[in-house]
Write a protein that holds these residues in place. Structure first.
Motif, mmCIF file in Angstrom:
data_model
loop_
_atom_site.group_PDB
_atom_site.id
_atom_site.type_symbol
_atom_site.label_atom_id
_atom_site.label_comp_id
_atom_site.label_asym_id
_atom_site.label_seq_id
_atom_site.Cartn_x
_atom_site.Cartn_y
_atom_site.Cartn_z
ATOM 1 N N TRP A 62 0.501 -1.099 -0.128
ATOM 2 C CA TRP A 62 0.272 0.185 -0.008
ATOM 3 C C TRP A 62 1.151 1.525 0.081
ATOM 4 N N ALA A 63 2.154 1.598 0.340
ATOM 5 C CA ALA A 63 3.028 1.932 0.637
ATOM 6 C C ALA A 63 3.115 2.755 -0.595
ATOM 7 N N TYR A 64 3.623 2.247 -2.157
ATOM 8 C CA TYR A 64 3.299 2.018 -3.696
ATOM 9 C C TYR A 64 2.195 3.305 -3.572
ATOM 10 N N SER A 65 0.819 3.249 -2.853
ATOM 11 C CA SER A 65 -0.502 3.814 -4.059
ATOM 12 C C SER A 65 0.076 4.980 -2.869
ATOM 13 N N LEU A 66 0.789 5.521 -1.695
ATOM 14 C CA LEU A 66 0.712 6.839 -1.233
ATOM 15 C C LEU A 66 2.448 8.032 -2.527
ATOM 16 N N ALA A 67 2.864 7.496 -2.921
ATOM 17 C CA ALA A 67 4.056 7.276 -4.069
ATOM 18 C C ALA A 67 3.192 7.842 -5.126
ATOM 19 N N VAL A 68 1.563 6.979 -5.119
ATOM 20 C CA VAL A 68 1.744 7.829 -6.859
ATOM 21 C C VAL A 68 0.520 9.412 -6.017
ATOM 22 N N ILE A 69 -0.026 8.650 -5.197
ATOM 23 C CA ILE A 69 -1.318 10.236 -4.275
ATOM 24 C C ILE A 69 -0.748 11.203 -4.092
ATOM 25 N N LEU A 70 0.919 10.915 -3.190
ATOM 26 C CA LEU A 70 1.367 12.421 -3.001
ATOM 27 C C LEU A 70 1.903 12.718 -3.725
ATOM 28 N N VAL A 77 0.054 21.451 -6.670
ATOM 29 C CA VAL A 77 -0.068 22.889 -5.859
ATOM 30 C C VAL A 77 1.201 23.725 -6.477
ATOM 31 N N PHE A 78 2.783 22.669 -6.242
ATOM 32 C CA PHE A 78 4.150 23.730 -6.214
ATOM 33 C C PHE A 78 3.993 24.544 -7.666
ATOM 34 N N ALA A 79 2.977 24.105 -8.455
ATOM 35 C CA ALA A 79 3.138 24.294 -10.261
ATOM 36 C C ALA A 79 2.237 26.153 -10.029
ATOM 37 N N LEU A 80 1.540 25.936 -8.564
ATOM 38 C CA LEU A 80 0.696 27.344 -7.665
ATOM 39 C C LEU A 80 1.892 28.293 -7.175
ATOM 40 N N LEU A 81 2.410 27.439 -6.910
ATOM 41 C CA LEU A 81 3.762 28.878 -6.009
ATOM 42 C C LEU A 81 4.363 29.381 -6.535
ATOM 43 N N GLY A 87 11.955 28.732 -6.236
ATOM 44 C CA GLY A 87 13.556 28.571 -7.023
ATOM 45 C C GLY A 87 14.278 29.922 -7.092
ATOM 46 N N GLY A 88 13.769 31.124 -6.534
ATOM 47 C CA GLY A 88 14.545 32.575 -6.816
ATOM 48 C C GLY A 88 14.244 33.262 -7.686
ATOM 49 N N THR A 89 14.168 34.429 -8.102
ATOM 50 C CA THR A 89 13.420 34.812 -9.318
ATOM 51 C C THR A 89 14.589 34.419 -10.336
ATOM 52 N N ASP A 90 15.528 34.191 -10.861
ATOM 53 C CA ASP A 90 16.415 33.729 -11.899
ATOM 54 C C ASP A 90 16.138 32.610 -12.307
ATOM 55 N N GLY A 91 16.414 31.704 -11.552
ATOM 56 C CA GLY A 91 16.126 30.068 -11.536
ATOM 57 C C GLY A 91 14.402 29.470 -11.265
ATOM 58 N N PRO A 92 14.632 28.002 -12.616
ATOM 59 C CA PRO A 92 13.208 27.460 -11.991
ATOM 60 C C PRO A 92 13.031 27.757 -10.515
ATOM 61 N N GLY A 93 11.072 27.494 -11.121
ATOM 62 C CA GLY A 93 10.861 26.683 -9.470
ATOM 63 C C GLY A 93 10.783 25.631 -8.573
ATOM 64 N N PHE A 94 9.469 25.925 -8.114
ATOM 65 C CA PHE A 94 9.879 24.734 -7.500
ATOM 66 C C PHE A 94 9.431 23.089 -7.989
ATOM 67 N N PHE A 95 8.173 23.466 -9.165
ATOM 68 C CA PHE A 95 7.781 22.747 -10.580
ATOM 69 C C PHE A 95 8.723 22.383 -10.910
ATOM 70 N N ASP A 96 9.362 23.312 -11.381
ATOM 71 C CA ASP A 96 9.993 22.378 -12.229
ATOM 72 C C ASP A 96 11.624 21.743 -12.725
ATOM 73 N N PHE A 97 12.138 22.692 -11.185
ATOM 74 C CA PHE A 97 13.090 21.862 -9.885
ATOM 75 C C PHE A 97 12.344 20.035 -10.592
ATOM 76 N N MET A 98 10.820 19.601 -9.686
ATOM 77 C CA MET A 98 10.116 18.517 -9.904
ATOM 78 C C MET A 98 10.097 18.036 -10.728
ATOM 79 N N TYR A 99 10.134 18.514 -12.066
ATOM 80 C CA TYR A 99 9.958 18.423 -13.354
ATOM 81 C C TYR A 99 11.225 17.726 -13.968
#
Lengths: 206, 440
Positions: A62-70, A77-81, A87-99
């Motif tokens: 079931w822990a794998y399911s958590l890795a999907v849902i979270l 949410v990261f995309a809305l930040l 990420g700072g004004t010059d660097g990419p944001g956290f969404f870009d980092f995760m992607y």
């Protein structure tokens, strides 16, 4: 009835280049993205339902399911930040980092496994256990050597043979399959348009 | 509609005047008096010194404007003869206006296309540029200006009468396709009727389809689930629809045997259709209560994330039978090889030619191309379904006849030596009769 009317209109539309015909086609096809958007909501609902059930029931792994849902709910949410927040004004944001630093490498890893799988599949396919398998092995050796510079060392006949296999027997077989696929598509489309085939609407078509 | 307009080059006085006019596009007047005044005033502006220093460049001649056939009335063909002084030409500018319309609605000359130096094109199709669309039923005039290497714009003459684009109600180049479609559709309906009238139609056995029952039985005996992958394409793909049809029939058998079924989906629309198909199949099998709500599920629309999820499912749940039916791309081998390593019996089917070798290598049975579309008929054995397969075979028979005739004509061409001459070649004549490859 909708499939019949839609199908017949699309068949006629193919032969009519007039503006009215083009407008009808564009009108029909413009519904595609709208339907797909609403269907995506159903898809996300399905993923959530399946994995929440596993988590709630504490099913095996079931822990794998958590890795999907979270990540599924955190990525929007990261995309809305604002980018400046993490990420700072010059660097990419956290969404870009995760992607770009998490999602893309994981996908590339999956794709790169293909090379190993091809090797193991080829090993299995090229075992000369029968006459046909032997023919396949010999043809494959010629075609592979024709693609690499080392093939030229044995003389031009080797790459030429490889090219001949690709251009004649291989192409003939490929075209025969394509021809069959074309007629198969035509017959299936007609069956759908005229209501002979309704299994895709749900059920076993009876 | 086709209309040809012959035009004369502009007057020398006007050319000299334009030479002094630098980059601006002068507005030619409609009346001879004002044209004379314009010529006089601009000619005065062009000093004799400049005129002597710059070489004379004769204008391009607009030879015809015609409506493009077989379109929606949104293209016009403009043909011109290039300037004889090609050494001094940098580009040809195609200008357009709607006579009598206000400037804001295309009444003034606007450059809609240009043919640069080195481009041998002298026939230009106007209407492709989204910024300068041609509208059906609207009158247009064209003018060809020459842009010289020293920066002058040599104006061409305006066009009269005007050209109007109009849409057609039948694409004449698609006549061969229409004849072919009518023929093939008629054949399929003929066999529909023949099957319905009780004729026993023979279908050659396909091992992959015959093995479906065996594969479901194997999973039932082992008490393990069946994995059904309906391809990774969308519902627009005919292969996906064929796969969903087979899914319905497989699900019905699965429901009868009470075997667990797993159907992971990549496309949300395919997911909803697959869910309905499986639910309905359980209902038809008389076991609606056996349907598991989570047996058909959406995974992700990301290709390799989908592969990871399905491979994980194979490794964890170890399905006894894997079906891969539909459209596949690079993921085909990743899925099938993992399934092979997990020890499942595997049945694949796709019309993707590039993926077929991977499935043939790793799966126990593979439905090649059209067999995927025929599978539904084989499983159901309803007369109309069988009739459709026979109609399909009859269509292939016609094509095979043409191929055989083509081979014979090719041999005759080689023997008679007319192979190299298209006007004498029998094969070229046959190709001209049936070839539709020039269509989009």
């Amino acid at each position: 009835m909708i499939a019949l009317v839609g199908g017949v209109i699309m068949i006629i539309q193919y032969f009519v280049p007039h503006r009215i015909s083009q407008d009808v086609f564009n009108y029909y096809t413009s519904w595609g993205p709208i339907v797909a958007t609403f269907a995506l909501i159903l898809g996300v609902g399905s993923v959530t339902r399946v994995h929440m059930y596993k988590i709630r029931m504490k099913s095996t792994n079931w822990a794998y399911s958590l890795a999907v849902i979270l990540p599924m709910f955190l990525m929007p949410v990261f995309a809305l930040l604002p980018g400046s927040l993490l990420g700072g004004t010059d660097g990419p944001g956290f969404f870009d980092f995760m992607y770009s630093r998490v999602q893309i490498p994981i996908q590339a890893t999956m794709f790169s496994m293909l090379a190993f799988y091809i090797a193991s599949a080829a090993f299995r396919a090229f075992r000369a256990k029968s006459l046909l398998a032997t023919v396949l092995l010999v043809a494959a050796v010629f075609v592979m050597l024709a693609q690499v510079p080392i093939g030229d060392l044995a003389g031009r006949w080797l790459p030429n043979t490889g090219q001949w296999i690709l251009r004649f027997p291989n192409l003939a077989a490929k075209r025969a399959i394509e021809l069959g696929v074309g007629f198969g598509m035509l017959a299936t489309s007609l069956k759908i348009i005229f209501g002979v085939e309704r299994g895709w609407l749900g059920g076993a078509g009876e | 509609m086709r209309m040809t307009v012959n035009l004369l080059p502009a007057g020398l006085a006007l050319l000299l005047a334009t030479a002094a006019g630098a980059q601006a596009i002068p507005e030619p007047s409609a009346t001879p008096d004002s044209l004379l005044l314009l010529s006089d005033s601009l000619a005065a502006a062009a000093s004799a010194q400049v005129a002597e220093a710059l070489p004379e460049v004769r204008p391009a001649v607009l030879t015809s404007i015609a409506d493009v056939p077989n379109d929606a009335g949104d293209h016009l063909s403009v043909s011109f003869e290039p300037s004889p002084d090609s050494a001094s030409v940098l580009a040809y500018l195609i200008l357009r206006r709607t006579p009598g319309a206000p400037d804001s609605l295309g009444g003034q000359w606007t450059i809609v296309k240009h043919v640069p130096l080195g481009d041998p094109t002298t026939d230009v199709i106007d209407g492709y540029d989204p910024d300068f669309l041609v509208e059906s039923g609207v009158s247009y005039e064209y003018r060809i200006d020459v842009l010289t290497t020293d920066g002058r714009q040599i104006e061409g003459a305006s066009v009269s009468p005007v050209a109007v684009a109009s849409g057609e109600w039948f694409h004449t180049e698609k006549l061969k396709v229409l004849v072919g479609c009518v023929l093939f559709i008629s054949l399929i309906f003929f066999y529909f009727k023949r099957a319905l009238s009780g004729h026993q139609l023979y279908l050659r056995p396909i091992p992959g389809i015959d093995a479906i029952d065996e594969a479901i039985g194997r999973a039932t005996e082992m008490g393990k689930p069946i994995l059904y992958v309906p391809g990774l394409s969308s519902i627009e793909d005919v292969a996906t629809i064929a796969s969903l049809t087979i899914l319905g029939r497989v699900a019905k058998k699965v429901a009868q045997y009470q075997t667990p079924l797993r159907v992971p989906n990549r496309d949300p629309i395919v997911f909803t259709v697959a869910e309905e198909a499986v639910k309905q199949a359980y209902l038809e099998a008389g076991r609606p209560d056996s349907y598991e709500a989570n047996s058909v599920f959406f995974v992700t629309d990301s290709q390799f994330a989908y592969v990871a999820a399905v491979n994980g499912l194979m490794i964890r749940e170890k399905p006894a039978t894997n079906f891969y039916l539909g459209m596949f791309w690079a993921e085909s081998l990743l899925l099938a090889e993992t399934g092979s390593l997990s020890g499942a019996i595997q049945i694949a089917g796709t019309d993707a030619i590039t993926q077929l070798p991977f499935f043939i290598t790793t799966c126990d049975y593979t439905l090649i191309g059209e067999e995927l579309y025929a599978a539904s008929a084989y499983l159901g054995r309803e007369p109309k379904q069988v009739g459709a397969v026979k109609g399909q075979d009859a269509c292939k028979g016609i094509v095979m006849t043409f191929v055989t005739i083509g081979i014979l004509l090719c041999i005759i061409d080689l023997v008679t030596g007319s192979y190299a001459d298209p006007s004498k070649s029998l094969l070229a004549k046959l190709q001209g009769l049936i070839d539709v490859t020039s269509l989009e």
